[in-house]
Design an enzyme around this catalytic site. Structure first.
Site, PDB file in Angstrom:
ATOM      1  N   ASN A 136       0.567  -1.059   0.017  1.00 24.23           N
ATOM      2  CA  ASN A 136       0.044   0.007  -0.258  1.00 24.23           C
ATOM      3  C   ASN A 136       0.665   1.234  -0.507  1.00 24.23           C
ATOM      4  OD1 ASN A 136       0.677  -0.224   2.588  1.00 24.23           O
ATOM      5  ND2 ASN A 136      -0.887  -0.240   3.908  1.00 24.23           N
ATOM      6  N   GLU A 143       1.240   4.174   7.235  1.00 26.86           N
ATOM      7  CA  GLU A 143       0.353   4.248   6.510  1.00 26.86           C
ATOM      8  C   GLU A 143      -0.574   4.837   6.172  1.00 26.86           C
ATOM      9  OE1 GLU A 143       0.638   0.693   6.059  1.00 26.86           O
ATOM     10  OE2 GLU A 143      -0.216  -0.225   8.081  1.00 26.86           O
TER      11      GLU A 143
END
Ligand code: F6R
Length: 249
Positions: A136, A143
């Site tokens: 990702n 994140e």
């Protein structure tokens, strides 16, 4: 951003090890930022071989690791403490007191995170930061989100990261849900950065990192704004890039 494409994982690992070794030869007291995960294992193996066969020494090197799981004892086989000792530290001449791995078991993470950042600055900042990249596009454990975090802090891992990392654990349930990670700002303050990626699973993240819009939803895209970044990737990870955007090595 300079992108070097290597034929395969072995060539990528050898290229990356040469890059780190050159840094240590030029500046024996380098401060290195280090990553864990599957990707840099080959590079660490090559560095150990360079220590054994070519006399590359780590005795004046200081290291800072990007991240560590929270609430996983450091003796656990899946802690990043164990990973780093098994793959590099126990096999070279680095001094234990020069190793800095975030501690996932402290009482007060706020205070500890500040101390960790201060220590990086006190050592003169990171000369060369090694990064992997998540599917990702996370770097460290930063994140995708709404903002770029400035410094070391506690982070919640996303479902996709927990799933990706469950390959090392007995089950997905055993993967810690939180980690302590250097922030995007900590990474961007490094003087030089080398990011490694291997395999088709990383192709989309690499494509967005190199050619996409810079946004916190694609954490690695911020590297476009760093003035000394090299991406060292294999052909599979480069499979969505236009040939004109990289150099084969
Ligand atoms: C590890 C780290 C992570 C990994 C990334 C890729 O210290 O910071 O960002 O680099 O999750 O992991 P692998 O290499 O296992 O695909």
């Amino acid at each position: 951003m300079k992108v070097y494409v290597c034929k395969n994982y072995e060539k990528m690992s050898a290229f990356a090890a040469n890059y780190l070794a050159a840094q240590v030869i030029i500046k024996p007291n380098s401060v290195l930022g280090l990553a864990t995960g599957s990707t840099p294992i080959g590079m660490y193996k090559e560095l150990v071989a360079k220590y054994q066969n070519e006399g590359i020494s780590f005795k004046n090197v200081t290291t800072f690791n990007l991240d560590e799981y929270i609430d996983l004892p450091k003796e656990n086989e899946n802690s990043y403490y164990t990973f780093m000792h098994e793959n590099l530290f126990d096999k070279v001449d680095i001094k234990e007191e020069n190793i800095n791995i975030p501690d996932g078991s402290v009482e007060n993470f706020e205070v500890y995170s500040k101390e960790f950042e201060n220590k990086i600055q006190k050592c003169g900042g990171i000369d060369l930061q090694v990064l992997g990249i998540g599917n990702n596009a996370h770097i460290g454990f930063n994140e995708p989100g709404d903002t770029f975090s400035n410094s070391t802090s506690v982070v919640e891992l996303t479902e996709s990261t927990i799933l990706a990392n469950s390959r090392f654990f007995e089950s997905e349930d055993e993967v810690p849900k939180k980690a302590i990670s250097m922030g995007i700002g900590s990474i961007m303050r490094a003087k030089k950065i080398i990011l490694l990626a291997s395999g088709k699973g990383k192709a989309e993240a690499i494509h967005k990192t190199v050619n996409g819009e810079v946004k916190p939803g694609v954490p690695a895209s911020i590297l476009q704004f760093h003035r000394d970044v090299v991406l060292v990737i294999d052909e599979d990870a480069a499979s969505l890039l236009e040939e004109s955007s990289y150099e084969r090595v």
